[in-house]
Design a protein around this motif. Structure first.
Motif, PDB file in Angstrom:
ATOM      1  N   ALA A  80      -0.747  66.231   5.497  1.00  0.00           N
ATOM      2  CA  ALA A  80       0.219  64.904   5.483  1.00  0.00           C
ATOM      3  C   ALA A  80      -0.051  65.399   7.383  1.00  0.00           C
ATOM      4  CB  ALA A  80       1.313  65.475   4.422  1.00  0.00           C
ATOM      5  N   ALA A  81      -0.380  66.287   7.987  1.00  0.00           N
ATOM      6  CA  ALA A  81      -0.320  66.813   8.903  1.00  0.00           C
ATOM      7  C   ALA A  81      -0.896  66.121   9.704  1.00  0.00           C
ATOM      8  CB  ALA A  81       0.552  68.114   9.859  1.00  0.00           C
ATOM      9  N   GLY A  82      -1.958  65.552   9.423  1.00  0.00           N
ATOM     10  CA  GLY A  82      -3.309  65.324   9.911  1.00  0.00           C
ATOM     11  C   GLY A  82      -4.134  66.187   9.882  1.00  0.00           C
ATOM     12  N   PHE A  83      -4.167  67.114  10.264  1.00  0.00           N
ATOM     13  CA  PHE A  83      -4.849  68.094  10.686  1.00  0.00           C
ATOM     14  C   PHE A  83      -6.050  68.784   9.508  1.00  0.00           C
ATOM     15  CE2 PHE A  83      -1.154  70.855  11.825  1.00  0.00           C
ATOM     16  CZ  PHE A  83      -1.498  70.300  13.743  1.00  0.00           C
ATOM     17  N   VAL A  84      -6.137  67.830   8.581  1.00  0.00           N
ATOM     18  CA  VAL A  84      -7.208  68.424   7.243  1.00  0.00           C
ATOM     19  C   VAL A  84      -7.564  67.271   6.831  1.00  0.00           C
ATOM     20  CG1 VAL A  84      -8.021  69.459   4.916  1.00  0.00           C
ATOM     21  CG2 VAL A  84      -6.600  70.390   7.164  1.00  0.00           C
ATOM     22  N   GLU A  85      -8.595  66.735   6.463  1.00  0.00           N
ATOM     23  CA  GLU A  85      -9.560  65.876   5.611  1.00  0.00           C
ATOM     24  C   GLU A  85     -10.270  66.102   4.635  1.00  0.00           C
ATOM     25  OE1 GLU A  85     -12.028  63.498   8.533  1.00  0.00           O
ATOM     26  OE2 GLU A  85     -10.274  63.304   9.804  1.00  0.00           O
ATOM     27  N   ARG A  86      -9.969  65.694   3.244  1.00  0.00           N
ATOM     28  CA  ARG A  86     -10.912  65.622   2.101  1.00  0.00           C
ATOM     29  C   ARG A  86     -11.640  64.715   1.480  1.00  0.00           C
ATOM     30  NH1 ARG A  86      -6.277  68.423  -1.873  1.00  0.00           N
ATOM     31  NH2 ARG A  86      -4.982  69.087  -0.326  1.00  0.00           N
ATOM     32  N   ASP A  87     -13.246  64.929   1.286  1.00  0.00           N
ATOM     33  CA  ASP A  87     -13.651  64.334   0.958  1.00  0.00           C
ATOM     34  C   ASP A  87     -14.627  64.518  -0.233  1.00  0.00           C
ATOM     35  OD1 ASP A  87     -15.549  62.201   1.275  1.00  0.00           O
ATOM     36  OD2 ASP A  87     -16.777  63.043   2.751  1.00  0.00           O
ATOM     37  N   ILE A  88     -14.800  63.780  -1.132  1.00  0.00           N
ATOM     38  CA  ILE A  88     -15.906  63.495  -2.399  1.00  0.00           C
ATOM     39  C   ILE A  88     -17.331  64.614  -1.909  1.00  0.00           C
ATOM     40  CG2 ILE A  88     -15.916  62.719  -4.236  1.00  0.00           C
ATOM     41  CD1 ILE A  88     -13.110  63.243  -4.325  1.00  0.00           C
ATOM     42  N   SER A  89     -17.364  65.571  -2.785  1.00  0.00           N
ATOM     43  CA  SER A  89     -18.440  66.359  -2.278  1.00  0.00           C
ATOM     44  C   SER A  89     -19.793  65.270  -2.838  1.00  0.00           C
ATOM     45  CB  SER A  89     -18.927  67.273  -3.220  1.00  0.00           C
ATOM     46  OG  SER A  89     -20.111  67.763  -3.218  1.00  0.00           O
ATOM     47  N   PRO A  90     -21.286  64.214  -2.200  1.00  0.00           N
ATOM     48  CA  PRO A  90     -21.970  63.681  -2.795  1.00  0.00           C
ATOM     49  C   PRO A  90     -22.792  63.755  -3.257  1.00  0.00           C
ATOM     50  CG  PRO A  90     -22.401  64.723  -0.207  1.00  0.00           C
ATOM     51  CD  PRO A  90     -20.576  65.374  -0.878  1.00  0.00           C
ATOM     52  N   THR A  91     -22.416  65.417  -4.604  1.00  0.00           N
ATOM     53  CA  THR A  91     -23.481  66.074  -5.160  1.00  0.00           C
ATOM     54  C   THR A  91     -22.847  66.471  -6.427  1.00  0.00           C
ATOM     55  OG1 THR A  91     -22.744  68.374  -4.427  1.00  0.00           O
ATOM     56  CG2 THR A  91     -25.197  67.234  -3.627  1.00  0.00           C
ATOM     57  N   ASP A  92     -21.397  66.520  -6.654  1.00  0.00           N
ATOM     58  CA  ASP A  92     -20.192  66.453  -7.768  1.00  0.00           C
ATOM     59  C   ASP A  92     -18.920  65.878  -7.027  1.00  0.00           C
ATOM     60  OD1 ASP A  92     -19.109  67.540  -9.548  1.00  0.00           O
ATOM     61  OD2 ASP A  92     -19.180  69.626  -9.784  1.00  0.00           O
TER      62      ASP A  92
END
Length: 161
Positions: A80-92
Motif C-alpha cells: 500500500a505504501a508502494g515499497f513492495v510489489e507482488r506477482d503470481i509465480s509463472p510456475t504455480d
C-alpha cells in the motif's frame, strides 16, 4: 566509554560482547536517521526482499521467524505504501512472489545514505589506524556472515520435514 579490555588474542566471546554493544550504539545513532514511514519490522522485510528478489511469502515468513498471516499483513502495508510489489509465480499460480519496488529501492538507498552520514561523523573522530583495523575486521565479518546466511538459506526447512 571503554567497552574493550581484551587479552592479546581476543576470543569470539569477547568480540561478540563488543559487537553487541556496537550494535546497540548503532541503533541509538541510527535513531537520528529514522526509518519512517517504515516500521522496524517493515524495514526487515524490505532488507530481506532486497537480497531475495522473488521470494515467496512462506519463505519470507521463515526468514523473519514469523507466521505467514503476520508477514502477509506486513507486506500488505508495504504494498500500500508502494515499497513492495507482488506477482503470481509463472510456475504455480497459487504462489505469490514478492519484489522490492523502485520506491522501495529508493527508500533503502536514502536510509543508507542518512545512516552513513551519521556514521561518518563518528568515524571521522577515530584515529586512521583504528579505522583501517575496523574496516579490515568488518570486511572479514561480512564475508563470513554472508556465507553463513547463504548456507542456512540453502538448507531444507527442517520444520516442513
Amino acid at each position: 566509554m571503554t567497552v574493550t579490555s581484551f587479552s592479546p588474542r581476543p576470543e569470539p566471546r569477547e568480540i561478540a560482547r563488543v559487537t553487541s554493544t556496537a550494535g546497540e550504539l548503532l541503533e541509538v545513532l541510527w535513531g537520528q536517521a529514522a526509518t519512517a514511514p517504515a516500521s522496524a519490522s517493515q524495514l526487515r522485510v524490505l532488507l530481506v526482499l532486497e537480497h531475495n528478489e522473488g521470494i515467496n511469502l512462506r519463505t519470507l515468513a521463515d526468514r523473519l521467524a514469523s507466521t505467514p498471516p503476520s508477514t502477509s499483513r506486513l507486506c500488505d502495508r508495504l504494498q500500500a505504501a508502494g515499497f513492495v510489489e507482488r506477482d503470481i509465480s509463472p510456475t504455480d499460480r497459487r504462489e505469490v512472489r514478492l519484489y522490492l519496488s523502485s520506491r522501495g529501492h529508493a527508500f533503502l538507498a536514502d536510509l543508507r545514505a542518512r545512516r552513513e552520514k551519521v556514521l561518518q561523523a563518528v568515524l571521522a573522530q577515530m584515529p586512521a589506524v583504528k579505522r583501517a583495523a575496523l574496516l579490515e575486521g568488518l570486511e572479514a565479518f561480512c564475508e563470513v556472515a554472508a556465507t553463513q546466511m547463504h548456507d542456512e538459506a540453502e538448507q531444507p526447512d527442517s520444520r516442513s520435514a
